[in-house]
Scaffold this active site. Structure first.
Site, PDB file in Angstrom:
ATOM      1  N   TYR A   1      32.064 -33.731  41.317  1.00  0.00           N
ATOM      2  CA  TYR A   1      32.416 -33.038  40.069  1.00  0.00           C
ATOM      3  C   TYR A   1      31.526 -33.532  38.921  1.00  0.00           C
ATOM      4  O   TYR A   1      30.617 -32.875  38.508  1.00  0.00           O
ATOM      5  CB  TYR A   1      33.900 -33.210  39.747  1.00  0.00           C
ATOM      6  CG  TYR A   1      34.336 -32.346  38.595  1.00  0.00           C
ATOM      7  CD1 TYR A   1      34.573 -30.994  38.769  1.00  0.00           C
ATOM      8  CD2 TYR A   1      34.482 -32.878  37.312  1.00  0.00           C
ATOM      9  CE1 TYR A   1      34.942 -30.172  37.706  1.00  0.00           C
ATOM     10  CE2 TYR A   1      34.856 -32.077  36.239  1.00  0.00           C
ATOM     11  CZ  TYR A   1      35.084 -30.727  36.429  1.00  0.00           C
ATOM     12  OH  TYR A   1      35.440 -29.929  35.380  1.00  0.00           O
TER      13      TYR A   1
ATOM     14  N   SER B   1      33.660 -25.325  39.775  1.00  0.00           N
ATOM     15  CA  SER B   1      33.584 -25.261  38.324  1.00  0.00           C
ATOM     16  C   SER B   1      32.386 -26.075  37.828  1.00  0.00           C
ATOM     17  O   SER B   1      31.246 -25.743  38.142  1.00  0.00           O
ATOM     18  CB  SER B   1      34.914 -25.747  37.724  1.00  0.00           C
ATOM     19  OG  SER B   1      35.019 -25.381  36.386  1.00  0.00           O
TER      20      SER B   1
ATOM     21  N   HIS C   1      40.401 -18.808  38.426  1.00  0.00           N
ATOM     22  CA  HIS C   1      39.626 -20.037  38.558  1.00  0.00           C
ATOM     23  C   HIS C   1      40.179 -20.947  39.656  1.00  0.00           C
ATOM     24  O   HIS C   1      39.517 -21.886  40.065  1.00  0.00           O
ATOM     25  CB  HIS C   1      39.614 -20.775  37.220  1.00  0.00           C
ATOM     26  CG  HIS C   1      38.526 -21.785  37.094  1.00  0.00           C
ATOM     27  ND1 HIS C   1      37.193 -21.461  37.193  1.00  0.00           N
ATOM     28  CD2 HIS C   1      38.568 -23.124  36.884  1.00  0.00           C
ATOM     29  CE1 HIS C   1      36.462 -22.554  37.036  1.00  0.00           C
ATOM     30  NE2 HIS C   1      37.268 -23.568  36.855  1.00  0.00           N
TER      31      HIS C   1
ATOM     32  N   ASP D   1      38.449 -14.545  37.195  1.00  0.00           N
ATOM     33  CA  ASP D   1      38.196 -15.868  36.625  1.00  0.00           C
ATOM     34  C   ASP D   1      37.748 -15.689  35.177  1.00  0.00           C
ATOM     35  O   ASP D   1      36.624 -15.275  34.909  1.00  0.00           O
ATOM     36  CB  ASP D   1      37.120 -16.603  37.431  1.00  0.00           C
ATOM     37  CG  ASP D   1      36.995 -18.068  37.019  1.00  0.00           C
ATOM     38  OD1 ASP D   1      37.492 -18.422  35.928  1.00  0.00           O
ATOM     39  OD2 ASP D   1      36.412 -18.854  37.785  1.00  0.00           O
TER      40      ASP D   1
END
Length: 710
Positions: free
Chosen positions: A478, A558, A677, A642
């Site tokens: 991430y 993301s 999302h 999203d």
């Protein structure tokens, strides 16, 4: 799990890293024709072509036709993977166990969430004393296809009224429904057009919520920039809800929370995802002024609790790893703060219950929990069940028994009860899952990044795995927004490891594992540190013979999708498969969609300066796909609803890759319909997604059948 039978490889879409004929067949994939338009933007004297900008229009028939055509190619391809059905069946079987959440008390009832196994959404139950539990709210009944989910819930002071939010199709836009908690009858008209909001009650009278004006154009992609905090008085029309904060000052995020004693309203206002102003209003006095505690965005400060006129605050002001302070609510400015729990070398997160403070410290991304009184006196360190992540330790002041959960990458989440007065933990619920943690190992290693920074990584796999460089491996990352990736159990990852897969998670810079300094080391002009940390993790796994480039997949969602997109364009030879999900992939225009401008603290924007523009363009995945490059097999995933990271990011990246990919590996985009999302995605959709992702990954690593069969 013992193999029952072995499926042979069939179909012309067979991929093997050793089979050139198969690769030739894959190369004949007929991608949809994606038209190019002559769109050019001038940034500080540099003209940047944007030929696929038309795909940003999510309301156009052309975009809808493109989505349909891309999905046809993708699902035709995925349907020919011979073990896709076997993966789906195993995911369903492993998923099908009862999951129960920790109970919490509201009024005369104890409430708890439960999923019988394969229900699309968790059901909220309640129980009074020893009576049989009854269904209180069942989100599975909100829509026929399971795509409407529960997006938040809050009870009034005495528990007699509940306000709950619903999300339709995965959108961040919410509706709030007010219901009599005793009779389960709807009390008034639905509150609509709510976004990025909590629900916080003022006694039984009404509640605070936040939202934006509905934007002109598409509500799924148009910019939303000015947040406002409203107060809704029960029995009145939403049109009469007054703006409490945000009408005179422009802030992108505003949230209001009432303290447990009902005395104070805390208002947090931000222009980005990092740093907030803090304001306090005394609700015990009519028309009391809103008092400023913090008037800038240089730190993050929130109210932990209140006692009389004293506020307990959690802050990283002059304390990157956070501390707890106390201050009089009448003049809560930093000059008057007094430390209650001082900053340490480990990152602090806090909760309260039973008139105690529970301090969870991250020690190399692993939980350590200590119990303090409100004066900062250490009561005890709480012995956790093992090395992993704890969460919970939050309840009302009068609670005598509280609950927490514990899990790691190989141990499903179990719930424990805890008596704060005695320090006694007891197992409350352990899931009966068809997965034995004793058959798996999870360990933490440390490796050096490009600049010598030491990075922790947790690697999990089946016991007896031979380190021969041929193990299918997913490297997940991430690295952003001060978010910490801590050990937690995942049913899909359990299935991956059952098949001999290795799952590795490095705690790279940009996250919050080592505090605000760690976060800042991966922002703006230092964002390349994040990619370098991830690349070094891949190189460590390869050098240590866990895997090799032919058996390595990189994965992220993301901001993690940006990570995958940047790394695969910088080092395409390093991995066999790339799995960017709901990614931020156009770094020159991300801030023009929905609430994207709020991410500028981490990224900077192309409008800030020529230097910032050049830096962003240098790694923006959409702008760094080059012709005559062999890119890894890529499965891009996104949702058509999203409205946080709009799907246009993924659309444009897919179009660039499909146009310029030189090698034989496929470039596909899987676009989930009526999905956003990720939050609230139904179990059935999630199972299908992972069957496709894992099938695509193993297929492109050359596996003709699953390593352990299904």
């Amino acid at each position: 799990m013992k193999p029952v039978f072995i499926l042979t490889l069939i179909g012309i879409f067979i991929i093997s890293c050793k089979n050139s004929e198969s690769q030739k067949n894959v190369a004949t994939l007929n991608y949809p024709t994606t038209k190019k338009v002559d769109t050019v933007t001038n940034y500080f004297g540099t003209e940047v072509k944007d030929p696929y900008r038309w795909l940003e229009d999510d309301r156009s028939e052309e975009t809808a036709a493109w989505v349909k055509a891309e999905n046809k190619v993708t699902f035709d391809y995925l349907s020919k993977i011979p073990y896709r059905k076997g993966l789906k069946n195993r995911l369903e079987k492993l998923w099908n166990y009862e999951k129960i959440g920790a109970p919490f008390k509201e009024g005369d009832y104890h409430y708890f969430y439960k999923n019988n196994g394969l229900q699309n959404q968790y059901v909220l139950y309640r129980q009074k004393n020893e009576e049989t539990p009854e269904v209180f709210l069942d989100p599975n009944t909100f829509s026929e296809d399971g795509t409407t989910s529960l997006g938040g819930l809050s009870f009034s002071k005495d528990g007699s009224i509940v306000a709950y939010a619903i999300s339709e199709g995965g959108s961040d836009w919410r509706k709030i429904i007010v219901m009599d908690a005793l009779t389960k009858e709807i009390k008034e008209d639905t509150i609509i057009d709510v976004k990025f909001s909590g629900i916080s009650w003022k006694e039984n009278e009404g509640f605070y919520y936040s939202s934006y004006e509905k934007p002109e154009g598409s509500e799924l992609s148009a910019k939303t920039d000015q947040h406002r905090l409203f107060y809704h008085q029960l029995g009145t029309s939403q049109k009469k809800d007054p703006v409490v904060f945000g009408d005179k000052v422009k802030r992108r995020y505003i949230n209001g929370t009432v303290t447990e004693d009902g005395k104070y309203l805390e208002i947090r206002a931000s222009i980005s995802t990092s740093g907030n102003e803090l304001y306090i209003q005394d609700l015990s006095k009519q028309n009391s002024p809103i008092v400023t505690a913090i008037n800038n965005f240089d730190s993050e400060t929130t109210v932990l609790d209140s006692q009389g006129e004293t506020l307990l605050l959690v802050t990283n002001l002059n304390a990157p790893n956070k501390r707890v302070v106390k201050v009089n609510a009448k003049n809560p400015v930093p000059e008057n703060w007094v430390d209650v729990i001082s900053e340490t070398k480990n990152v602090l997160s806090t909760s309260t219950a039973s008139r105690y403070i529970f301090a969870e410290y991250m020690v190399d991304a692993v939980s350590q929990v200590k119990q303090y009184d409100y004066d900062g006196k250490l009561i005890r360190e709480i012995e956790l069940p093992g090395i992993g992540t704890s969460s919970g330790f939050s309840d009302k002041k009068e609670a005598t028994v509280i609950y927490y959960s514990f899990s790691n990458y190989i141990n499903p989440g179990s719930i424990y009860s805890f008596e704060p007065s005695k320090g006694i933990s007891k197992l409350y619920n352990k899931p009966a899952i068809d997965f034995n943690p004793e058959n798996f190992d999870t360990k933490q290693v440390f490796y050096n990044s490009k600049d010598g920074t030491k990075i922790p990584m947790i690697i999990s796999y089946k016991k007896g795995t031979e380190l021969n460089g041929k193990n299918p491996t997913i490297l997940y990352g991430y690295g952003g927004f001060n978010i910490s990736i801590t050990p937690s159990f995942s049913i899909p990852n359990a299935v991956w490891m059952e098949q001999g897969g290795i799952y590795a998670v490095p705690n790279i810079r940009g996250g919050g594992e080592y505090g605000e300094d760690w976060h800042n080391a991966g922002t703006k002009m230092k964002k390349q540190n994040v990619f370098d940390d991830f690349i070094a993790a891949a190189e460590y796994l390869i050098e240590s013979n866990y895997t090799s480039s032919n058996y390595l997949a990189i994965s992220g969602r993301s901001n993690g999708g940006l990570l995958v997109g940047a790394v695969m364009t910088q080092r395409p030879e390093l991995m066999k498969v790339a799995l960017p999900a709901v990614g931020v992939l156009d770094m020159l225009r991300y801030h023009t969609f929905t609430a994207g401008a709020g991410w500028a603290y981490d990224y900077g924007t192309s409008e800030d300066s020529k230097e910032m523009f050049d830096y962003l363009k240098g790694y923006s995945p959409v702008h760094n796909v080059k012709a005559d490059i062999i890119y890894p097999a890529t499965l891009i995933t996104t949702g058509d609803h999203d409205d946080r990271v709009v799907p246009a990011h993924s659309f444009k990246f897919a179009a660039e890759l499909q146009e310029k990919q030189t090698g034989n590996s496929p470039t596909l985009i899987r676009i989930e319909t009526k999905a956003g999302h990720g939050a609230g995605t139904s179990v059935s959709k999630t199972i299908e997604q992972y069957a496709d992702i894992f099938g695509f990954t193993l297929f492109n690593m050359g596996f003709k059948e699953l390593p352990n069969g299904l």
